[in-house]
Write a protein that holds these residues in place. Sequence first.
Motif, PDB file in Angstrom:
ATOM      1  N   UNK A   9       0.843  -1.188   0.000  1.00  0.00           N
ATOM      2  CA  UNK A   9       0.000   0.000   0.000  1.00  0.00           C
ATOM      3  C   UNK A   9       0.879   1.239   0.000  1.00  0.00           C
ATOM      4  N   UNK A  10       0.536   2.218  -0.834  1.00  0.00           N
ATOM      5  CA  UNK A  10       1.183   3.527  -0.759  1.00  0.00           C
ATOM      6  C   UNK A  10       0.320   4.403   0.140  1.00  0.00           C
ATOM      7  N   UNK A  11       0.895   4.848   1.237  1.00  0.00           N
ATOM      8  CA  UNK A  11       0.178   5.675   2.208  1.00  0.00           C
ATOM      9  C   UNK A  11       0.092   7.117   1.712  1.00  0.00           C
ATOM     10  N   UNK A  12      -0.844   7.898   2.258  1.00  0.00           N
ATOM     11  CA  UNK A  12      -0.989   9.299   1.836  1.00  0.00           C
ATOM     12  C   UNK A  12       0.299  10.122   1.970  1.00  0.00           C
ATOM     13  N   UNK A  23      -4.899  -6.184   8.602  1.00  0.00           N
ATOM     14  CA  UNK A  23      -4.242  -5.448   9.687  1.00  0.00           C
ATOM     15  C   UNK A  23      -3.661  -4.150   9.139  1.00  0.00           C
ATOM     16  N   UNK A  24      -3.704  -3.100   9.922  1.00  0.00           N
ATOM     17  CA  UNK A  24      -3.150  -1.807   9.513  1.00  0.00           C
ATOM     18  C   UNK A  24      -1.657  -1.672   9.841  1.00  0.00           C
ATOM     19  N   UNK A  25      -1.126  -2.550  10.692  1.00  0.00           N
ATOM     20  CA  UNK A  25       0.272  -2.451  11.109  1.00  0.00           C
ATOM     21  C   UNK A  25       1.214  -2.857   9.970  1.00  0.00           C
ATOM     22  N   UNK A  26       2.221  -2.032   9.729  1.00  0.00           N
ATOM     23  CA  UNK A  26       3.184  -2.308   8.663  1.00  0.00           C
ATOM     24  C   UNK A  26       4.178  -3.368   9.096  1.00  0.00           C
ATOM     25  N   UNK A  27       4.422  -4.332   8.221  1.00  0.00           N
ATOM     26  CA  UNK A  27       5.476  -5.320   8.433  1.00  0.00           C
ATOM     27  C   UNK A  27       6.803  -4.790   7.906  1.00  0.00           C
ATOM     28  N   UNK A  28       6.709  -3.922   6.890  1.00  0.00           N
ATOM     29  CA  UNK A  28       7.873  -3.360   6.229  1.00  0.00           C
ATOM     30  C   UNK A  28       7.477  -1.995   5.694  1.00  0.00           C
ATOM     31  N   UNK A  29       8.393  -1.024   5.802  1.00  0.00           N
ATOM     32  CA  UNK A  29       8.131   0.318   5.283  1.00  0.00           C
ATOM     33  C   UNK A  29       9.273   0.747   4.383  1.00  0.00           C
ATOM     34  N   UNK A  30       8.927   1.240   3.208  1.00  0.00           N
ATOM     35  CA  UNK A  30       9.907   1.821   2.287  1.00  0.00           C
ATOM     36  C   UNK A  30       9.564   3.298   2.133  1.00  0.00           C
ATOM     37  N   UNK A  31      10.586   4.136   2.246  1.00  0.00           N
ATOM     38  CA  UNK A  31      10.381   5.578   2.148  1.00  0.00           C
ATOM     39  C   UNK A  31      11.422   6.142   1.197  1.00  0.00           C
ATOM     40  N   UNK A  32      11.024   6.400  -0.043  1.00  0.00           N
ATOM     41  CA  UNK A  32      11.926   6.943  -1.045  1.00  0.00           C
ATOM     42  C   UNK A  32      12.052   8.449  -0.857  1.00  0.00           C
ATOM     43  N   UNK A  33      13.258   8.956  -0.953  1.00  0.00           N
ATOM     44  CA  UNK A  33      13.472  10.400  -0.871  1.00  0.00           C
ATOM     45  C   UNK A  33      12.905  11.059  -2.129  1.00  0.00           C
ATOM     46  N   UNK A  34      12.741  12.371  -2.055  1.00  0.00           N
ATOM     47  CA  UNK A  34      12.276  13.124  -3.227  1.00  0.00           C
ATOM     48  C   UNK A  34      13.235  12.954  -4.390  1.00  0.00           C
ATOM     49  N   UNK A  35      14.538  12.962  -4.096  1.00  0.00           N
ATOM     50  CA  UNK A  35      15.540  12.771  -5.148  1.00  0.00           C
ATOM     51  C   UNK A  35      15.405  11.398  -5.804  1.00  0.00           C
ATOM     52  N   UNK A  36      15.178  10.364  -4.990  1.00  0.00           N
ATOM     53  CA  UNK A  36      15.026   9.012  -5.530  1.00  0.00           C
ATOM     54  C   UNK A  36      13.781   8.917  -6.401  1.00  0.00           C
ATOM     55  N   UNK A  37      12.683   9.526  -5.948  1.00  0.00           N
ATOM     56  CA  UNK A  37      11.451   9.508  -6.739  1.00  0.00           C
ATOM     57  C   UNK A  37      11.656  10.220  -8.069  1.00  0.00           C
ATOM     58  N   UNK A  38      12.368  11.340  -8.038  1.00  0.00           N
ATOM     59  CA  UNK A  38      12.650  12.078  -9.264  1.00  0.00           C
ATOM     60  C   UNK A  38      13.510  11.233 -10.204  1.00  0.00           C
ATOM     61  N   UNK A  39      14.547  10.598  -9.653  1.00  0.00           N
ATOM     62  CA  UNK A  39      15.428   9.734 -10.448  1.00  0.00           C
ATOM     63  C   UNK A  39      14.644   8.585 -11.078  1.00  0.00           C
ATOM     64  N   UNK A  40      13.700   8.028 -10.321  1.00  0.00           N
ATOM     65  CA  UNK A  40      12.914   6.888 -10.811  1.00  0.00           C
ATOM     66  C   UNK A  40      11.757   7.312 -11.710  1.00  0.00           C
TER      67      UNK A  40
END
Length: 78
Positions: A9-12, A23-40
Amino acid sequence: MPTSFLEIVELPDGRIVLRRADDEEALLTLDFSSDAKLFLQGQHVEVAKAMINVGVQMAGRMSEGELEREEEGSRVLH
């Protein structure tokens, strides 16, 4: 971990999480930086899906004894 359906799921706030469907609890969280999102070029969700997919496959192989577990402690990952 008990067997259940997992969802990505991509959170707001832009974080991408892996969690059990019931369940709402995250098993794993990925947080891309703005620079990474721009690069991708907006494909960060696809990259996250691929990263999570490989991780889940490796965890399955480890639980089946196909991969040896690493020793505890700090290690360089690259």
